[in-house]
Each structure stands twice: as C-alpha cells, then as structure tokens.
Write an enzyme that holds these catalytic residues in place. Structure first.
Site: not given
Ligand code: CNA
Length: 299
Positions: A118, A137, A169, A255
């Site tokens: 995140n 990241h 900047c 999921d």
């Molecule tokens: P993804 O590929 O979107 O996967 C998210 C996973 O989380 C999925 O399998 C969902 O089923 C699961 N999910 C969603 N909501 C919930 C919940 N409430 N409880 C349990 N499971 C849940 O995202 P990843 O993190 O796997 O991919 C990596 C990317 C996402 C990184 O490069 C991050 O920088 C990037 N990202 C980060 C943020 C953040 O910092 N909050 C937000 C969006 C994307």
C-alpha cells in the site's frame, strides 16, 4: 462472516480456523503481507475489485489501466496521473481495524515484518514502527521533483492532487517559467520541475530495504499471513512461493486466491476476520481501534 477454505493444504496439521488460531498463538516471527484490501473500508478503492480503481479509470480509454502508473508515461505527460490521483489520495490519520490487528501482533513482539504494497502510509498512523514496515511500493508520505530531486512532505502536494492540478517544484519554478517563455524552439518536457509522489511506478525499482531484508526474513519467519491482496504484482507476490515449506501460510481476503497455495483461507472482509480472530485469541488481543465511525463501507 468468515468462510474457511482449505483446498490444497501444504501442511496436514494446518487446515481449520482453530489451526490458524493455534499458529498465531504459537508464532514468534510473523511475516505479514498486505495490499489494497486492508484500506477499502476507509473508502480507498483497491485496484482489481469490480468497483476498484482500474474499473473507475476505464473512461480514460487506456489499453491497460496500469499505464496510469507507468514511469515513462508520467515523464511524458504527468497530467494523466494527476487527473486521477485524487481517487487514491489517502485520508489523513485514520486506519482500519485490520491495521490495528497488525499493530497488536507487533505489540506482542510477534511481528517480524509487514511488507505492505500500500502507498497510503496508514500503517504509520496505526503505530506500526518503521523498522517493522517495508513499504514495497513507496508511499504518498513524501514527493520528489523529477528534475532536481528536491524532496517535500507528501502533504505539501495534497491540495494540488485534490484539485487535479500538477504540483511543481518550488526550486525549479523560475527555470521552468524561463525555459517555457524563452526557449520556444527547444524542447522542454511537460514533466520539467514536476513533483512526483514517492510511490513506485512500473519501471522503477523497489526500495532497497525490500531487497536488503526479504531474504533474511524468509529464512526467519515462522508464520505468513497475507491480507487484502490479489498477489498479482511481483516481486511481493513471489514471497508466498519462497516461504520455506514448513512455515504455515494463512490468507485473509474477500476473494479466494487460487494461484497460491495457502494452508487456511479465511474469506471475508478483513476487518471482520481480524475482529473475529482477536475475539478468539483472548482479551489481550482486543483491537484498540477507535475509528469505527469513520469507516465508510467496504469494496
Ligand atoms: P488488488 O489487486 O486490487 O487486490 C485487492 C485484494 O483485496 C482483492 O483480492 C480483493 O478481493 C481484496 N479485498 C478488497 N477489499 C477487501 C476487504 N475489505 N477485506 C478483505 N479483502 C479485500 O490490490 P493489491 O494490493 O493486490 O495490488 C497491489 C497494488 C495495489 C500495489 O501496487 C498498491 O500500490 C496498489 N494500491 C494501493 C492502495 C492503497 O495504498 N490503499 C489502493 C489501491 C491500489
């Protein structure tokens, strides 16, 4: 509700939710991998869920939504990223019950490391100490000028991000103006003097601390918990395959993740699963979470 699934169990002794609880109790060096799913309850979309960020940027007509985070594209035209960056801008100083659960693991001296993908930096608000946290990241906590490498605090560019404007900047401002005005014939890239949040774009290396620590952590950990990530982005996704065979692996996710071989999959909203686990682990595991009112619904 927590659904338990154990399809391709690696370890015969770790199959049920009770086994998972026993492992958490027993473990001394837990390696926690986290992803966007641990922040969706705070209103930050993940990437790949049906209402996730990638489906929300379809209107941009990109051949691949990941292009928003492509370094080469950013350096050519930073306006693409800054037209949508407000959608993933972290809320300030709040964190989810799941963040608190990791903090409790830490307070019990059981957290070997939290490898988070995140970029919202909410782990720091939850009290996870910097030496226990690898922001694989990067994060919105700081930003850097792509031209002179001047660093600013992330919050200094938040206003521009909210207004969908490109932050520039302060050190390069004069020169940018001069180049734009005087050198009409010479090429000045659109990204000249642009501040970029220190999040890792495709085409950028992961922070050195990731490479410095992961090998040792893999050999030391005695339990892996993966939460809220689809495990589709390497090299973090590869951690799961590299964990020694005798180390139990628990998944907490909305999921199922079928391409990985977890011993126990606890399927549900991670805040609910964490609250359930904490209630079963005993009073000392109470999640000290005071921000339930700010939870805005899950993806
Ligand atoms: P993804 O590929 O979107 O996967 C998210 C996973 O989380 C999925 O399998 C969902 O089923 C699961 N999910 C969603 N909501 C919930 C919940 N409430 N409880 C349990 N499971 C849940 O995202 P990843 O993190 O796997 O991919 C990596 C990317 C996402 C990184 O490069 C991050 O920088 C990037 N990202 C980060 C943020 C953040 O910092 N909050 C937000 C969006 C994307």
């Amino acid at each position: 509700m927590v659904k338990v699934r154990s399809i391709r169990t690696r370890l015969d002794t770790v199959k049920t939710i009770d086994d998972a609880l026993e492992q958490i109790n027993k473990a001394q060096k837990i390696l926690v991998i986290t992803g966007a799913g641990i922040s969706t309850s705070l209103g930050i979309p993940d990437f790949r869920s049906s209402k996730g960020f990638y489906s929300q940027v379809q209107h941009l007509g990109l051949s691949d939504p990941q292009e928003v985070f492509d370094l080469e594209i950013f350096l050519t035209d930073p306006s693409l990223f800054y037209s949508i960056a407000h959608m993933i801008l972290p809320p300030e100083k709040i964190f989810s019950p799941l963040h608190s659960f990791i903090q409790v693991i830490q307070s019990k001296g059981k957290l070997l490391r939290n490898y988070t993908q995140n970029i919202d930096n909410l782990e720091s608000y939850a009290g996870i100490s910097p030496e226990k946290l690898i922001q694989c990241h990067g994060s919105f906590a700081t930003a850097t000028c792509v031209t002179c490498k001047y660093h600013v605090k992330g919050e200094e560019i938040f206003e521009d991000i909210k207004n969908r404007e490109i932050p520039y900047c302060p050190k390069c401002a004069k020169m940018r103006k001069k180049l734009m005005k005087n050198d009409e014939d010479s090429f000045v890239p659109d990204s000249y003097g642009v501040l970029k949040p220190d999040i890792t774009f495709f085409g950028e290396p992961l922070p050195e601390t990731f490479h410095d620590l992961i090998r040792r952590d893999l050999s030391e950990c005695d339990l892996l918990i993966s939460v809220g990530t689809s495990l589709k982005v390497a090299p973090v996704a590869d951690i799961v395959d590299k964990i020694p065979e005798h180390v139990p692996q628990i998944l907490i996710n909305k999921d199922p993740i079928d391409h990985c071989n977890f011993d126990v999959s606890l399927l549900g909203y991670c805040d609910d699963v964490a609250s359930y686990l904490a209630s079963r682990l005993g009073k000392s595991w109470d999640i000290p979470h005071k921000d339930f009112d700010s939870i805005r619904g899950s993806a």
